[in-house]
Motif scaffolding. Structure first.
Motif, PDB file in Angstrom:
ATOM      1  N   ARG A  88       0.995  -1.333  -0.090  1.00  0.00           N
ATOM      2  CA  ARG A  88       0.075   0.036  -0.095  1.00  0.00           C
ATOM      3  C   ARG A  88       0.875   1.308  -0.049  1.00  0.00           C
ATOM      4  NH1 ARG A  88      -1.478   4.159   2.850  1.00  0.00           N
ATOM      5  NH2 ARG A  88       0.007   3.361   4.573  1.00  0.00           N
ATOM      6  N   GLN A  89       1.916   1.126   0.873  1.00  0.00           N
ATOM      7  CA  GLN A  89       2.619   2.301   1.173  1.00  0.00           C
ATOM      8  C   GLN A  89       3.475   2.542  -0.323  1.00  0.00           C
ATOM      9  OE1 GLN A  89       5.201   2.234   4.334  1.00  0.00           O
ATOM     10  NE2 GLN A  89       3.483   1.924   5.830  1.00  0.00           N
TER      11      GLN A  89
ATOM     12  N   ALA B 268       1.099   4.004  -2.763  1.00  0.00           N
ATOM     13  CA  ALA B 268       0.993   5.615  -2.637  1.00  0.00           C
ATOM     14  C   ALA B 268       2.133   6.585  -3.197  1.00  0.00           C
ATOM     15  CB  ALA B 268       0.604   5.692  -1.095  1.00  0.00           C
TER      16      ALA B 268
ATOM     17  N   ALA C 135      -4.461   5.112  -8.025  1.00  0.00           N
ATOM     18  CA  ALA C 135      -3.964   4.525  -6.943  1.00  0.00           C
ATOM     19  C   ALA C 135      -4.465   4.621  -5.581  1.00  0.00           C
ATOM     20  CB  ALA C 135      -2.599   4.710  -6.811  1.00  0.00           C
ATOM     21  N   ALA C 136      -5.298   5.876  -5.602  1.00  0.00           N
ATOM     22  CA  ALA C 136      -6.142   6.138  -4.376  1.00  0.00           C
ATOM     23  C   ALA C 136      -7.262   5.283  -4.270  1.00  0.00           C
ATOM     24  CB  ALA C 136      -6.749   7.826  -4.441  1.00  0.00           C
TER      25      ALA C 136
ATOM     26  N   CYS D 105     -10.775   5.831   2.965  1.00  0.00           N
ATOM     27  CA  CYS D 105      -9.322   5.978   2.549  1.00  0.00           C
ATOM     28  C   CYS D 105      -8.760   4.719   2.405  1.00  0.00           C
ATOM     29  CB  CYS D 105      -8.597   6.507   3.864  1.00  0.00           C
ATOM     30  SG  CYS D 105      -8.615   5.807   5.511  1.00  0.00           S
ATOM     31  N   VAL D 106      -7.511   4.849   1.691  1.00  0.00           N
ATOM     32  CA  VAL D 106      -6.714   3.814   1.413  1.00  0.00           C
ATOM     33  C   VAL D 106      -5.829   2.983   2.503  1.00  0.00           C
ATOM     34  CG1 VAL D 106      -4.668   2.960   0.030  1.00  0.00           C
ATOM     35  CG2 VAL D 106      -5.936   4.709  -0.815  1.00  0.00           C
ATOM     36  N   GLN D 107      -6.521   1.777   2.750  1.00  0.00           N
ATOM     37  CA  GLN D 107      -5.807   1.198   3.997  1.00  0.00           C
ATOM     38  C   GLN D 107      -6.041  -0.521   3.724  1.00  0.00           C
ATOM     39  OE1 GLN D 107      -8.060   1.184   7.846  1.00  0.00           O
ATOM     40  NE2 GLN D 107      -9.844   2.512   6.723  1.00  0.00           N
TER      41      GLN D 107
END
Length: 289
Positions: free
Chosen positions: A236-237, A240, A247-248, A282-284
């Motif tokens: 994920r990181q 980002a 990618a969001a 949110c992206v997680q």
């Protein structure tokens, strides 16, 4: 019999001899234990083994060494020999190097110093077995899979997962479901970036493939839930950092297998975790109960 090489790296010559004395009789015929007193020597040995077409199955490296640290060594070795299984020995409480090795060198296991002999032997045997399983999988992939990116197809993933879950006394197994959530015809750059990340950072214990649409599935073999989550979070990181708008929309769900649980039920729990993560807005990375 094909020779299997295990490379031990440490700046303590006494410890290296102890490791060799411990592993040689325990691993048995067909296994050879090489030793290196520095990261530079280890890299040279790796090059020699590659030129000789010998199998470097496992590298066991100390973390703190003069010159190049163990995490940097394992990252470099991963670029040279991605199928080789990497293990780390450390007496330090600093986890930054361990996290880096997990994210960039598909670290298989980290053992604390002073190590327990039985645990080290057991882990090394498992690592050797994983290496040969990895080579067998790569051999099968040479004739099958999605010709666009070389990843497993959904039927292959389902079959392999069923096989893994049906094994008696199965080792820890998790699955990670990854979805970009993009609509057909949208910008393909995030999808291509995701495929590249999955290919580049695939660990020896992972099997990666397309699950349908813009979704991908990773089978995290021999992996505890915490480690599967850490690997998903590292992905994920990295995504980002790509700076791509699509990618969001990335969502990830991780689930650990339960005794007797069918493959599709395990994947469904990962899908529920993914959906819960997406609902948060949110992206997680979501983790299944």
């Amino acid at each position: 019999m094909t020779e299997t090489v295990v490379l031990c790296v440490d700046d303590d010559a006494t410890l290296l001899q102890a490791l060799r004395s411990l592993l040689v009789p325990q691993l048995g015929p067909g296994h050879w234990v090489e030793i290196a007193e520095s990261a530079e020597e280890a890299l040279e040995i790796c090059r020699e083994l590659r030129d000789q077409q010998r199998h470097l199955a496992v590298v066991i490296s100390d973390y703190i060494m003069p010159g190049m640290r163990g995490d940097e060594l394992l990252v470099r070795l991963h670029g040279m020999a991605p199928a080789t299984i990497k293990m780390m020995l450390t007496g330090q409480s600093d986890l930054s190097g361990v996290k880096r090795a997990l994210a960039e060198a598909d670290l298989y296991r980290c053992l604390e110093k002073p190590f327990v002999s039985e645990e080290l032997v057991r882990s090394t045997r498992a690592a050797v077995r994983t290496y040969w399983e990895r080579l067998a999988w790569l051999s099968r992939r040479s004739a099958t899979g999605d010709p666009r990116d070389g990843l497993c197809t959904a039927p292959e993933l389902a079959q392999l997962l069923d096989e893994r879950l049906s094994q008696p006394a199965a080792r820890p197994l998790c699955v990670t479901l990854i979805d970009l959530g993009e609509e057909e015809g949208s910008d393909e750059r995030p999808l291509l970036a995701l495929v590249q990340q999955l290919q580049r950072h695939q660990r020896a214990t992972d099997v990666v493939g397309r699950w349908g649409g813009e979704a991908f599935l990773v089978i995290n073999c021999n992996t505890e839930l915490a480690d599967a989550f850490a690997h998903a979070e590292a992905l994920r990181q990295r995504m980002a950092l790509q700076g791509l708008e699509g990618a969001a929309q990335l969502s990830l769900g991780v689930a650990s297998s339960r005794p007797g649980e069918p493959a599709l039920a395990l994947i469904e729990r990962a899908a529920q975790a993914l959906q819960a993560a997406r609902t948060e807005g949110c992206v997680q990375v979501g983790v299944a109960d």
